[in-house]
Design a protein around this motif. Structure first.
Motif, short mmCIF file in Angstrom:
data_model
loop_
_atom_site.label_atom_id
_atom_site.label_comp_id
_atom_site.label_asym_id
_atom_site.label_seq_id
_atom_site.Cartn_x
_atom_site.Cartn_y
_atom_site.Cartn_z
N ILE A 116 0.85 -1.19 0.00
CA ILE A 116 0.00 0.00 0.00
C ILE A 116 0.89 1.24 0.00
O ILE A 116 2.06 1.17 0.39
N PRO A 117 0.35 2.38 -0.41
CA PRO A 117 1.15 3.62 -0.36
C PRO A 117 1.55 3.93 1.09
O PRO A 117 0.81 3.64 2.03
N ALA A 118 2.71 4.53 1.25
CA ALA A 118 3.19 4.87 2.59
C ALA A 118 2.23 5.84 3.27
O ALA A 118 1.82 6.84 2.69
N PRO A 119 1.84 5.53 4.52
CA PRO A 119 0.98 6.45 5.28
C PRO A 119 1.71 7.75 5.60
O PRO A 119 2.94 7.82 5.56
N SER A 120 0.96 8.77 5.97
CA SER A 120 1.54 10.07 6.27
C SER A 120 2.51 10.02 7.45
O SER A 120 3.44 10.82 7.53
N TRP A 121 2.33 9.07 8.38
CA TRP A 121 3.19 8.98 9.55
C TRP A 121 4.54 8.32 9.25
O TRP A 121 5.43 8.32 10.09
N ALA A 122 4.71 7.74 8.07
CA ALA A 122 5.90 6.95 7.74
C ALA A 122 7.12 7.86 7.48
O ALA A 122 7.51 8.09 6.34
N ASP A 123 7.71 8.34 8.54
CA ASP A 123 8.89 9.22 8.48
C ASP A 123 10.13 8.39 8.14
O ASP A 123 10.50 7.51 8.91
N PRO A 124 10.78 8.66 7.01
CA PRO A 124 11.96 7.88 6.63
C PRO A 124 13.06 7.87 7.70
O PRO A 124 13.82 6.92 7.82
N LYS A 125 13.12 8.93 8.51
CA LYS A 125 14.13 9.00 9.57
C LYS A 125 13.83 8.02 10.70
O LYS A 125 14.71 7.69 11.48
N LYS A 126 12.58 7.58 10.80
CA LYS A 126 12.17 6.66 11.87
C LYS A 126 12.04 5.21 11.38
O LYS A 126 11.65 4.33 12.13
N TYR A 127 12.40 4.99 10.12
CA TYR A 127 12.36 3.65 9.54
C TYR A 127 13.38 2.76 10.24
O TYR A 127 14.50 3.17 10.50
#
Length: 142
Positions: A116-127
């Motif tokens: 699914i498309p990345a949700p708005s909360w999906a911060d790349p820095k927190k991956y």
């Protein structure tokens, strides 16, 4: 990491892992279990974490997995004794997470299926990592 949990807690956590990740690898199931436990520590319980509005889609009444998850929370389901039942693997994944196994996802609070498309909360820095089809994140939780 292990704390005292009730049979009700274990059933809800395992049913949630079943509804959310039953087709994933064992490590993916443990990752989902980690998100449940990390949320539960803030929300005051596993059942609260699992049933929190829109946290785990398998508990939404319109979700295809909803009825299966509800059925799996009835008293003493047979999966506990039947190691071939897919729910048995989910219960074991929860117990492994409770014992602090699979360190890669130990701090994770969020995840999403990469289909699914990345949700708005999906911060790349927190991956944190990807296991199978699941992207895991360690985000601040209320």
């Amino acid at each position: 990491m292990i704390t005292k949990y009730t049979w009700e807690d274990l059933k809800f956590a395992a049913a949630t892992v079943y509804g959310e990740a039953r087709g994933e690898s064992f490590a993916g199931k443990v990752g989902v279990a980690h998100t449940i436990l990390n949320r539960a520590s803030v929300l005051g319980g596993i059942k609260k974490a699992c049933l929190q509005s829109y946290a785990y889609s398998c508990w939404l009444e319109r979700d295809v997995n909803y009825l299966a998850c509800v059925a799996l929370t009835f008293p003493r389901p047979a999966f506990v004794f039947d190691i071939s039942h897919p729910m048995h693997d989910c219960l074991y994944a929860v117990m492994c997470a409770m014992h602090g196994e699979f360190l890669a996802t130990m701090t994770c609070t969020h995840y999403f299926d990469k289909s699914i498309p990345a949700p708005s909360w999906a911060d790349p820095k927190k991956y944190v990592c990807t296991i199978g089809r699941i992207n895991f994140y360690a985000l601040p939780f209320p």
